[in-house]
Design a protein around this motif. Structure first.
Motif, PDB file in Angstrom:
ATOM      1  N   ASP A 143     -23.417 -47.837 -25.160  1.00 16.76           N
ATOM      2  CA  ASP A 143     -23.681 -46.885 -24.091  1.00 16.76           C
ATOM      3  C   ASP A 143     -22.329 -46.521 -23.486  1.00 16.76           C
ATOM      4  N   SER A 144     -21.823 -45.328 -23.800  1.00 17.34           N
ATOM      5  CA  SER A 144     -20.490 -44.940 -23.348  1.00 17.34           C
ATOM      6  C   SER A 144     -20.406 -44.817 -21.825  1.00 17.34           C
ATOM      7  N   GLN A 145     -21.559 -44.679 -21.140  1.00 14.04           N
ATOM      8  CA  GLN A 145     -21.543 -44.645 -19.679  1.00 14.04           C
ATOM      9  C   GLN A 145     -21.021 -45.976 -19.123  1.00 14.04           C
ATOM     10  N   LEU A 146     -21.392 -47.083 -19.754  1.00 14.56           N
ATOM     11  CA  LEU A 146     -20.919 -48.386 -19.309  1.00 14.56           C
ATOM     12  C   LEU A 146     -19.409 -48.500 -19.467  1.00 14.56           C
ATOM     13  N   LEU A 147     -18.880 -47.950 -20.549  1.00 15.75           N
ATOM     14  CA  LEU A 147     -17.435 -47.976 -20.749  1.00 15.75           C
ATOM     15  C   LEU A 147     -16.735 -47.119 -19.698  1.00 15.75           C
ATOM     16  N   ALA A 148     -17.308 -45.938 -19.406  1.00 18.21           N
ATOM     17  CA  ALA A 148     -16.718 -45.070 -18.390  1.00 18.21           C
ATOM     18  C   ALA A 148     -16.756 -45.722 -17.010  1.00 18.21           C
TER      19      ALA A 148
END
Length: 197
Positions: free
Chosen positions: A65-70
């Motif tokens: 989930d790229s939102q978690l990375l952001a």
């Protein structure tokens, strides 16, 4: 008659959590994370899920989930520079699933009334049961507390239930998630009060 001497091979010392390093995940880690998630799901789920369920889940329910990375709330654990575990937490409403999962909700949670989410824990099968999940969970719970959350919740895979239960999480009724092609996969919603002794 000469005595027979049995030479037993030396066992490598077990890897401990102290030998691992934990850091925030970055976008550059995504290919390695995708590979780790696939290895983990295929290698550690065979006693609980059929192959078709795992492959279906890898199309959306399991994934980065790229939102978690952001948001900088996703972490990796490394052993000698190799990523052997990953997991995170979130102050957003989405409970589980990678970028490919439909119906995501990036709205921000209110720590006074809502629970933070524990998200996407995966461990390399060759490094399972060595404290990596607990190392990640400690970090995620500590950060959630720092952000004012008093409760956390997650959607546990069946192989993950033992870890979370041992760490004080309470499970609810089993739920089923559609992974396409007529397949469904079972999860257990779980929660924990971070203020409990």
């Amino acid at each position: 008659m000469a005595a027979i001497r049995v030479i037993r091979p030396r066992k490598a010392p077990p890897t401990s959590a102290a030998m691992h390093t934990l850091r925030k995940a970055t976008l550059a880690d995504v290919p390695a994370l995708n590979a780790l998630i696939a290895r983990s799901a295929r290698g550690l789920s065979t006693e609980d899920y059929r192959t078709e369920q795992v492959e279906g889940a890898l199309r959306g329910a399991f994934g980065v989930d790229s939102q978690l990375l952001a948001d900088q709330t996703y972490f990796v654990v490394e052993d000698a520079g190799q990523i052997v575990g990953c997991g995170g937490w979130s102050f957003r409403s989405t409970l589980f699933g990678g970028d490919a999962r439909a119906g995501r909700d990036s709205s921000t949670l209110d720590p006074k009334t809502q629970a933070a989410k524990i998200r996407a824990f995966f461990v390399d099968p060759g490094h399972a049961r060595r404290g990596i999940g607990s190392l990640l969970l400690d970090r995620c719970e500590a950060e959630a507390r720092t952000h004012g959350f008093t409760r956390v919740e997650l959607m546990a895979t069946l192989p993950g239930v033992k870890l979370y239960a041992a760490r004080g999480y309470v499970g609810g009724a089993q739920v089923h998630f559609d992974v396409g092609l007529g397949e469904r996969i079972e999860f257990i919603p779980m929660h924990k009060n971070l203020l409990a002794p």
